[in-house]
Write an enzyme that holds these catalytic residues in place. Structure first.
Site, PDB file in Angstrom:
ATOM      1  CG  HIS A  98     -93.258 -70.753  -5.114  1.00 42.71           C
ATOM      2  ND1 HIS A  98     -92.130 -69.963  -5.052  1.00 42.71           N
ATOM      3  CD2 HIS A  98     -94.108 -70.114  -5.948  1.00 42.71           C
ATOM      4  CE1 HIS A  98     -92.286 -68.903  -5.816  1.00 42.71           C
ATOM      5  NE2 HIS A  98     -93.478 -68.966  -6.378  1.00 42.71           N
ATOM      6  CG  HIS A 100     -97.931 -70.920  -8.675  1.00 43.63           C
ATOM      7  ND1 HIS A 100     -98.520 -69.831  -8.077  1.00 43.63           N
ATOM      8  CD2 HIS A 100     -96.650 -70.569  -8.911  1.00 43.63           C
ATOM      9  CE1 HIS A 100     -97.630 -68.864  -7.956  1.00 43.63           C
ATOM     10  NE2 HIS A 100     -96.485 -69.281  -8.463  1.00 43.63           N
TER      11      HIS A 100
END
Ligand code: AMP
Length: 132
Positions: A98, A100
């Protein structure tokens, strides 16, 4: 992966504050934000980190940030910049790749914090990378 929290978000088994999705990625608000509009881009297919992900997903995400997400965040939140962060291994709480996206605001006082006592002289560190 069946026990991965982000795979469950992809499958709709866990709700999310979805901002955007296409056939490759999903983007949703981080539930423990460090700034207003802190969001995560995740691939729909499970990869653990930058070392196993298909690089085309990273370039897809970069284009998405440049062309769609940052203009949208700027318009909606009137931010002054964007910090992009991505953890691998130690420091990575969720083992599903992922990115951010952290909107930045003047005077938000946001900073990365590391223990400076661990720092060695820069020459000593550089010597580890020097060709022998
Ligand atoms: P990292 O430390 O880079 O693995 O960051 C994982 C992030 O995922 C943290 O900022 C968490 O707040 C966020 N997070 C964990 N569970 C959820 C969830 N169900 N929905 C949205 N964000 C989440």
């Amino acid at each position: 992966m069946s026990d991965c929290i982000f795979c469950k978000i992809i499958k709709g088994e866990i709700p999310s504050y979805t901002i955007y999705e296409d056939e490759i990625v999903k983007v949703f608000l981080d539930v423990n934000p460090v700034a207003n509009g802190h969001m995560l881009i995740i691939p729909k297919k499970h990869y653990e980190n930058v070392f196993d992900i298909d690089p085309s997903i990273i370039s897809h995400s970069t284009n998405l940030i440049r062309e769609k997400l940052y203009p949208m965040i700027k318009e909606k939140l009137n931010c002054d910049g964007l910090t992009i962060a991505q953890n691998n291994g130690f420091g990575q709480e969720v083992k599903h790749y992922h990115i951010h996206l952290i909107p930045r605001f003047e005077n938000d006082n946001g900073k990365m914090s590391f223990d400076k006592d661990m720092l060695k002289p820069i020459d000593e560190v550089y010597s580890k990378f020097e060709k022998k």
